[in-house]
Scaffold this active site. Structure first.
Site, PDB file in Angstrom:
ATOM      1  N   SER A 208      31.289  37.236  33.255  1.00 48.45           N
ATOM      2  CA  SER A 208      31.697  36.755  34.534  1.00 48.45           C
ATOM      3  C   SER A 208      31.525  37.748  35.628  1.00 48.45           C
ATOM      4  O   SER A 208      30.520  38.604  35.517  1.00 48.45           O
ATOM      5  CB  SER A 208      33.424  36.359  34.418  1.00 48.45           C
ATOM      6  OG  SER A 208      33.520  35.571  35.863  1.00 48.45           O
ATOM      7  N   ASN A 209      31.964  37.685  36.862  1.00 46.60           N
ATOM      8  CA  ASN A 209      31.826  38.693  38.003  1.00 46.60           C
ATOM      9  C   ASN A 209      33.188  38.828  38.706  1.00 46.60           C
ATOM     10  O   ASN A 209      34.101  37.894  38.380  1.00 46.60           O
ATOM     11  CB  ASN A 209      30.770  38.088  38.833  1.00 46.60           C
ATOM     12  CG  ASN A 209      30.857  36.666  39.426  1.00 46.60           C
ATOM     13  OD1 ASN A 209      31.473  36.530  40.085  1.00 46.60           O
ATOM     14  ND2 ASN A 209      29.899  35.787  39.043  1.00 46.60           N
ATOM     15  N   HIS A 210      32.757  39.655  39.938  1.00 45.67           N
ATOM     16  CA  HIS A 210      34.197  39.669  40.639  1.00 45.67           C
ATOM     17  C   HIS A 210      34.649  38.808  41.652  1.00 45.67           C
ATOM     18  O   HIS A 210      35.556  39.207  42.357  1.00 45.67           O
ATOM     19  CB  HIS A 210      34.003  41.278  41.247  1.00 45.67           C
ATOM     20  CG  HIS A 210      33.827  42.332  40.234  1.00 45.67           C
ATOM     21  ND1 HIS A 210      34.956  42.635  39.389  1.00 45.67           N
ATOM     22  CD2 HIS A 210      32.957  43.152  39.832  1.00 45.67           C
ATOM     23  CE1 HIS A 210      34.554  43.588  38.625  1.00 45.67           C
ATOM     24  NE2 HIS A 210      33.309  44.012  38.747  1.00 45.67           N
ATOM     25  N   SER A 211      33.659  37.535  41.685  1.00 44.91           N
ATOM     26  CA  SER A 211      34.201  37.014  42.703  1.00 44.91           C
ATOM     27  C   SER A 211      35.743  36.327  42.803  1.00 44.91           C
ATOM     28  O   SER A 211      35.841  35.848  41.362  1.00 44.91           O
ATOM     29  CB  SER A 211      33.121  35.486  42.899  1.00 44.91           C
ATOM     30  OG  SER A 211      33.628  34.590  43.727  1.00 44.91           O
ATOM     31  N   ALA A 276      29.881  32.406  43.159  1.00 48.84           N
ATOM     32  CA  ALA A 276      29.085  33.496  42.391  1.00 48.84           C
ATOM     33  C   ALA A 276      28.759  32.851  41.128  1.00 48.84           C
ATOM     34  O   ALA A 276      29.146  33.299  40.030  1.00 48.84           O
ATOM     35  CB  ALA A 276      29.714  34.787  42.307  1.00 48.84           C
TER      36      ALA A 276
END
Ligand code: CTP
Length: 399
Positions: A208-211, A276
């Site tokens: 995943s990502n930091h969004s 994102a």
């Protein structure tokens, strides 16, 4: 217009505090529910008892309530539909502009999600001092309404700007501020995607990502306030949508987000793609937890569908698509490439190199570019103020 509205009236130390008795009477007459929060110095100018009688509620002054329980500033901030800080002293204005939180009123202000109205009151030179002026500009950039003080005789005997606006003037400003804005987005359908996606590796792990989704939710809130029917396709976030005009479709993975967006796109007048979306997903999902048997483990990833590009290809002449670009280098160049490659109408660019922009922050600093290569640069602002700028820009495109 104020009927049933929950209002926190914050009173700070200024001789103009005496005028708040009239202001409270007016608000109560309009059938608003008023809770007064006073700073310690405000109590030197008007008694809490007067305001308690007029507001028909206990006056709150510190974190400790009269019954020794806790005055929960977060609850109070979230309870309010509107916060009015009147009179707002130079000291309180400076603290608000800088996030200082050393009393109940400031804590309530920092926790609030509702509109904030500030009526400054101070002596002429204090008002004109560059630091006060800078703080007022900062507060305005946060999306707060500043009601300008009047020119006239001040308690010090000086003549000039600094007299708090009269209660009738404050109420007139509030009416205009709260009046539903005529918007080209009213009754339009707006599709927004927000937050991160999660690409499962096995039942326990994902990519995943930091969004955090904050920007997309802020746009959804603002669009709903403008009377749009909002469809919000959301990855997993802590954000909550608080408006009946927002229908949330919860998704987890990029493929679920793609499917939901493709399904909703046909009916969307405007599509705003803040999510994102993971560019790649594991090629093979392991239905069992992967054990740490090998020293090295390689994951093969395959490219996901680019939702923006896919919708850009399907777009009819009447539809507007707005993309986002979060860049770390060659920001404007990359954004220009994306607007063309994805057939977008606008792209909102934020750079991770700008302090206060990007993941997780409550602020953002953006540039908006159109297909002609025209560019507008905006100051660092709260994400809700940025949402207004983005929707204003979209409204300019709607005939
Ligand atoms: N986007 C999308 N689907 C994807 C990837 C991105 O719809 N699979 C959208 C984003 O929501 C955003 C825009 O495309 O509105 C730009 O996203 P960004 O991550 O900046 O760019 P990418 O196209 O992914 O390119 P790169 O990662 O190479 O910068």
């Amino acid at each position: 217009m104020l009927k049933g509205k929950k209002i926190v009236l914050g009173i700070t130390g200024s001789i103009a505090a005496y005028k708040t008795a009239t202001l409270v009477r007016f608000l109560v007459k309009e059938q608003a529910e008023v809770k007064v929060v006073m700073t310690n110095s405000a109590t030197q100018f008007i008694t809490p008892l007067t305001l308690s009688v007029l507001s028909k509620n206990p006056v709150l002054r510190s974190f400790e309530a009269a019954d020794k329980s806790w005055n929960n500033h977060v609850e109070l901030g979230l309870w309010a539909d509107l916060i009015i800080i009147a009179p707002a002293s130079a000291n309180t204005i400076a603290k608000m502009a800088n996030g200082i939180c050393d009393n109940l009123l400031l804590a309530c202000y920092l926790s609030a999600k509702c509109p904030i109205v500030i009526a400054p009151a101070m002596d002429l030179d204090m008002y004109l001092h560059p630091s006060t002026q800078k703080n007022l500009v900062t507060l305005q950039a946060f999306g707060n309404l500043i009601i300008p003080p009047n020119d006239g005789e001040l308690a010090s005997g000086l003549l000039g700007m600094g007299r708090m606006a009269e209660p009738e003037e404050i109420s007139a400003w509030i009416r205009v501020f709260l009046a539903p804005k005529k918007s080209k987005l009213t009754n339009r359908t707006i599709l927004i995607n927000a937050g991160p996606t999660r690409e499962a590796i096995d039942p326990v792990r994902y990519i995943s990502n930091h969004s955090t989704g904050k920007m997309g939710y802020a746009i959804a809130e603002e669009a709903a306030k403008r009377g749009a029917n909002v469809i919000l396709v959301s990855g997993i976030t802590h954000c909550k949508a608080n408006n009946a005009n927002i229908k949330v479709i919860h998704v987890i993975s990029a493929s679920e987000m793609t499917e939901a967006c493709l399904k909703q796109f046909e009916n969307a007048d405007v599509t705003i793609l803040t999510a994102a979306v993971a560019d790649y997903s594991p090629k093979n999902y392991s239905s069992h937890k992967i054990k740490k048997e090998e020293n090295n483990l390689s994951l093969e990833l395959v490219k996901n569908i680019d939702i923006a590009k896919e919708l850009g290809m399907q777009k009819s002449g009447k539809q507007i698509i707005v993309g986002f670009a979060l860049e770390t280098n060659n920001e404007v160049g990359n954004a220009k490439t994306k607007i063309t490659q994805k057939n977008l109408d606008l792209i909102v660019l934020n750079s991770l190199n700008d302090a206060g922009a990007g993941f997780g922050a409550d602020t953002n600093k953006i540039k908006i570019l159109n297909r002609l290569g025209e560019q507008k640069d905006f100051e660092l602002k709260s994400k809700s103020a940025v949402a207004k700028d983005i929707l204003d820009e979209i409204e300019l495109m709607i005939s």
